[in-house]
Design a protein around this motif. Structure first.
Motif, PDB file in Angstrom:
ATOM      1  N   ASP A   1      24.316  43.007 -20.096  1.00  0.00           N
ATOM      2  CA  ASP A   1      23.440  41.853 -19.693  1.00  0.00           C
ATOM      3  C   ASP A   1      23.856  41.101 -21.317  1.00  0.00           C
ATOM      4  O   ASP A   1      22.970  41.568 -22.030  1.00  0.00           O
ATOM      5  CB  ASP A   1      22.371  42.486 -19.677  1.00  0.00           C
ATOM      6  N   THR A   2      24.746  40.155 -21.463  1.00  0.00           N
ATOM      7  CA  THR A   2      24.648  39.942 -23.409  1.00  0.00           C
ATOM      8  C   THR A   2      23.859  38.933 -23.840  1.00  0.00           C
ATOM      9  O   THR A   2      23.510  39.447 -25.122  1.00  0.00           O
ATOM     10  CB  THR A   2      26.226  39.280 -22.747  1.00  0.00           C
ATOM     11  N   TYR A   3      22.645  38.380 -22.905  1.00  0.00           N
ATOM     12  CA  TYR A   3      22.291  37.341 -23.609  1.00  0.00           C
ATOM     13  C   TYR A   3      20.977  38.239 -23.590  1.00  0.00           C
ATOM     14  O   TYR A   3      20.192  37.913 -24.619  1.00  0.00           O
ATOM     15  CB  TYR A   3      22.430  36.352 -21.930  1.00  0.00           C
ATOM     16  N   THR A   4      20.504  39.419 -22.450  1.00  0.00           N
ATOM     17  CA  THR A   4      19.939  40.271 -23.128  1.00  0.00           C
ATOM     18  C   THR A   4      19.584  41.172 -24.321  1.00  0.00           C
ATOM     19  O   THR A   4      18.873  40.905 -25.055  1.00  0.00           O
ATOM     20  CB  THR A   4      19.325  41.187 -22.088  1.00  0.00           C
ATOM     21  N   ALA A   5      20.973  41.731 -24.251  1.00  0.00           N
ATOM     22  CA  ALA A   5      21.523  42.146 -25.773  1.00  0.00           C
ATOM     23  C   ALA A   5      20.851  41.841 -27.098  1.00  0.00           C
ATOM     24  O   ALA A   5      20.311  41.867 -28.011  1.00  0.00           O
ATOM     25  CB  ALA A   5      23.019  42.602 -25.300  1.00  0.00           C
ATOM     26  N   LEU A   6      21.257  40.254 -27.310  1.00  0.00           N
ATOM     27  CA  LEU A   6      21.541  39.237 -28.126  1.00  0.00           C
ATOM     28  C   LEU A   6      19.852  38.883 -28.292  1.00  0.00           C
ATOM     29  O   LEU A   6      19.203  39.373 -29.425  1.00  0.00           O
ATOM     30  CB  LEU A   6      21.574  37.777 -27.538  1.00  0.00           C
ATOM     31  N   TYR A   7      19.009  38.763 -27.405  1.00  0.00           N
ATOM     32  CA  TYR A   7      17.717  38.806 -27.534  1.00  0.00           C
ATOM     33  C   TYR A   7      17.080  39.550 -28.059  1.00  0.00           C
ATOM     34  O   TYR A   7      15.874  39.134 -29.385  1.00  0.00           O
ATOM     35  CB  TYR A   7      17.269  38.927 -25.899  1.00  0.00           C
ATOM     36  N   TYR A   8      17.524  40.648 -28.154  1.00  0.00           N
ATOM     37  CA  TYR A   8      16.713  42.531 -28.101  1.00  0.00           C
ATOM     38  C   TYR A   8      17.347  42.368 -30.002  1.00  0.00           C
ATOM     39  O   TYR A   8      17.103  43.031 -30.669  1.00  0.00           O
ATOM     40  CB  TYR A   8      16.838  43.142 -27.687  1.00  0.00           C
ATOM     41  N   TYR A   9      18.715  42.581 -29.615  1.00  0.00           N
ATOM     42  CA  TYR A   9      19.520  42.632 -31.215  1.00  0.00           C
ATOM     43  C   TYR A   9      19.209  41.398 -32.408  1.00  0.00           C
ATOM     44  O   TYR A   9      18.790  41.877 -33.356  1.00  0.00           O
ATOM     45  CB  TYR A   9      20.966  42.710 -30.999  1.00  0.00           C
ATOM     46  N   GLU A  10      18.726  40.051 -31.821  1.00  0.00           N
ATOM     47  CA  GLU A  10      18.558  39.314 -33.096  1.00  0.00           C
ATOM     48  C   GLU A  10      16.637  39.092 -33.293  1.00  0.00           C
ATOM     49  O   GLU A  10      16.818  39.846 -34.824  1.00  0.00           O
ATOM     50  CB  GLU A  10      18.440  37.551 -32.480  1.00  0.00           C
ATOM     51  N   GLU A  11      16.042  40.181 -32.833  1.00  0.00           N
ATOM     52  CA  GLU A  11      14.730  40.600 -33.305  1.00  0.00           C
ATOM     53  C   GLU A  11      14.629  41.817 -33.957  1.00  0.00           C
ATOM     54  O   GLU A  11      14.141  41.439 -35.371  1.00  0.00           O
ATOM     55  CB  GLU A  11      14.352  40.218 -32.146  1.00  0.00           C
TER      56      GLU A  11
END
Length: 697
Positions: free
Chosen positions: A49-59
């Motif tokens: 889930d790339t967008y999900t991962a991005l959401y959390y990794y960016e934070e």
């Protein structure tokens, strides 16, 4: 954390669905503890889930700004979600901190700049990576930076060139904020396309991730109304599925069979696509049938079919995209050919390194009337991302690929090229800026219609007639296209027609051979060249067929030396100006040469002499270059007189005997084209080919 919400969006070039988790009202993202945040980020990445991962990794990265591994991961995720601007920002951070520790950040920084059309800056970073390549273990990148530099030079050269096409973004009834893909032209007013048809953000419970019902890509239809394409809703029939993504379809030339892709997750949580087909019976379509396992290799993706025609056998070919073993890069183009005798498709073969690169190839479209393949690739030299290329050939035998130029191609991902019937334009899919965007201006693919800027329409309108100017119907039409580089003729159309006229749309810059054959008539081969045509034109032509005489044709004046089978000089001169010329003009006919004698002498002697005389004519023609397969001979001796050898009173009839001493011929059949049973191994010629190419795709 009990409840989360999901914004479902898709980058569905190759069936990799991605999701975005957005914070529900129960807990703000900043309130999540670091340990829990790490777990959510890693789990999302594991699930794909790339967008999900991005959401959390960016934070996570914001909380740990000095963790460069985290910064690199965020940059990678922005790249995978095609947010090129943000990816450039995050890769640039690593480049400024320690390029030797993160040399791939420099390489990817250049790619993200190319994707935004920043070719001069990208070239500088590719050159910088050249000095850092020794720190990268994967030789793929050492090869690719050279391609990157060549692409920058190519794009800079053509940056200010005139667009090859006028591009029109279709309206909001078709293009939604998520993704559209795989247009199929049914006719000039009807279109089928794929879409994740959601108007905006929708939210889902992440705690039910494995069981929830999420939106699916489906087939939709559009109709042209008052020169504007309007969506007509879902495609009716057995196509759309309740539990799987569908798309990437192609129609057979007669419109009665459709191949398409159904995609689902396997036991490894990997989205795998396989090919299915359905057939039209009356107004309905049959239930989809999965193609055999040699095509749909288990646990590997098989998708994006395109139909071609084998120029040797006229059998159907299916080109498709797959990540199966044996390829040249990630995703390759493969093909399978139909075995008419066994009524099955054969084991697929790779389309070869003249098409496939170390990158990915995608979305093939085959124009069988021009013997040309269009496809997208991110492994060639071009403007950036996926560019659309054109090549002439089939199966594993291809000419050098041609980039379709600015307009059709952009610095973004350009895919799913299809042509309309008259070749004046068609459709493409692109994530170029200016489309319907949801999360970033280049996140998602939209559907565009295009018209070529300098299109030349060449219509060939023919009427088949006899020498009395009467129309003829019920004939066979074969159309051959000359390979512009080798001159080899390739069959592009084979049809039995029951009317007297036909129409062809021809491409500018080619030579065509149009062959008409009808029982009882000499075949006619008409050559048409469009190389010198510079403006749209309709060519009208009557094709005249000559009737084949039913009775043998006597070759008058064919004399032999006395009591000999040797042709006289005068006989050879007559053959040169009659029979030989006929065989040159009617290049497919097979004739039988017959020789006859009068009744003077013994029967057996006369029979033997007539055979030798007929054979001498055949030998003479073979010596002049006529294919012996086109020649047969037979001696009849005195068995078939056309006049009496004696007068009614029993006296000798010299006139009758002279008439009986004759040589004649008759057309007995037409020579079938001797097509090779096996194609030559073009892969063995790759090294020589690559040396000769100006640009290595």
């Amino acid at each position: 954390m009990n409840l989360k919400t999901i914004l479902y969006t898709v980058i569905f070039i190759f069936s990799n669905a991605t999701y975005l988790i957005a914070q529900g009202e129960e807990k703000a993202l900043t309130d999540i503890k670091l340990k829990e945040l790490k777990g959510l980020a890693k789990n999302s990445l594991r699930l794909g889930d790339t967008y999900t991962a991005l959401y959390y990794y960016e934070e996570w990265a914001k909380r740990k700004p000095k963790n460069n591994d985290l910064n690199f991961q965020v940059a990678e995720l922005f790249k995978f979600t095609r947010n090129y601007k943000q990816a450039e920002v995050w890769y640039a951070k690593l480049d400024s901190i320690d390029p030797k520790a993160y040399p791939l950040a420099v390489f990817e920084l250049a790619r993200m700049q190319v994707a935004q059309g920043k070719y001069e800056a990208a070239k500088e970073n590719y050159l910088a990576f050249k000095k850092l390549a020794r720190y990268v273990d994967d030789i793929y990148y050492r090869d690719q930076y050279k391609k990157g530099i060549a692409s920058c030079d190519f794009a800079i050269t053509y940056k200010d060139s005139a667009p090859t096409a006028i591009i029109n973004h279709l309206n909001r009834t078709i293009n939604k904020p998520h993704v559209e893909f795989s247009p199929i032209i049914v006719d000039e007013n009807n279109l089928i396309y794929g879409s994740l048809n959601i108007e905006g953000v929708e939210y889902y419970n992440i705690s039910a991730h494995d069981s929830m019902t999420v939106p699916l890509r489906k087939f939709y239809t559009a109709k042209k109304i008052n020169d504007e394409w309007e969506s007509q809703g879902e495609l009716k029939g057995p196509f759309n599925q309740e539990n799987a993504h569908v798309g990437n379809a192609t129609l057979s030339p007669d419109g009665n069979r459709m191949y398409y892709t159904i995609c689902q997750k396997n036991w490894q949580n990997k989205v795998v696509c396989h090919l299915y087909y359905t057939e039209k019976t009356g107004e309905n379509w049959t239930a989809p049938v999965k193609m055999n396992e040699s095509i749909n290799l288990p646990n590997f993706t098989t998708t994006q079919p395109a139909i071609g025609i084998d120029s040797r056998t006229n059998a159907e070919l299916i080109y498709f995209v797959s990540d199966r073993p044996g390829g040249k890069g990630g995703l390759d183009l493969w093909y399978t050919e139909y075995n008419k005798r066994r009524e099955i498709f054969k084991t697929p073969k790779n389309a070869g390194s003249r098409i496939n690169s170390k990158g990915d190839e995608a979305t093939p479209f085959y124009d069988y009337t021009a013997h040309s393949l269009y496809y997208s690739s991110n492994g060639g030299i071009g403007f950036g991302g996926y560019d659309i290329y054109k090549t002439f050939g089939e199966k594993r035998k291809w000419e050098p690929s041609e980039n379709l130029g600015k307009g059709i191609n952009s610095s973004y991902d350009d895919l799913d090229f299809v042509l309309n019937k008259d070749k004046s334009g068609g459709f493409i899919i692109s994530n170029r800026a200016g489309g319907m965007a949801l999360l970033s201006e280049t996140c998602c693919d939209d559907l565009y219609e295009f018209t070529f800027s300098e299109f030349i329409k060449i219509e060939f309108l023919a009427e088949v007639k006899n020498v009395e100017n009467e129309s003829l119907d019920d004939f066979k039409l074969n159309v051959y296209l000359n390979n512009p580089n080798t001159g080899e003729k390739v069959l592009i159309k084979k049809e039995d027609l029951h009317q007297s006229s036909f129409e062809l749309n021809l491409n500018q810059g080619y030579t065509y051979s149009i062959e008409i054959s009808k029982v009882g008539y000499y075949s006619k081969n008409t050559e048409i060249t469009t190389a010198t045509i510079s403006e749209s034109i309709a060519i009208n032509k009557d094709i005249i067929l000559e009737k084949i005489p039913e009775e043998p044709i006597i070759l008058k004046g064919i004399l032999y030396e006395y009591n000999s089978a040797q042709l006289s000089k005068s006989a050879k001169a007559i053959i040169d100006t009659t029979l030989y010329q006929l065989l040159l003009d009617k290049e497919n006919i097979v004739i039988q040469i017959s020789s006859h004698t009068d009744n003077v002498g013994k029967d057996a002697y006369n029979m033997n002499l007539s055979v030798k005389r007929a054979k001498s004519v055949v030998n003479y023609l073979v010596d002049k270059g006529i294919d012996p397969m086109r020649l047969a001979y037979k001696g009849y001796g005195e068995t078939m007189p056309i006049a009496s050898n004696q007068n009614e009173d029993g006296s000798d009839n010299p006139t009758g005997r002279s008439l009986n001493r004759r040589t004649d011929f008759k057309v007995i059949s037409e020579l079938k084209r001797n097509l090779p049973e096996q194609e030559e191994d073009e892969e063995a010629k790759d090294k020589k080919y690559k040396r000769e190419k100006k640009i290595n795709f």
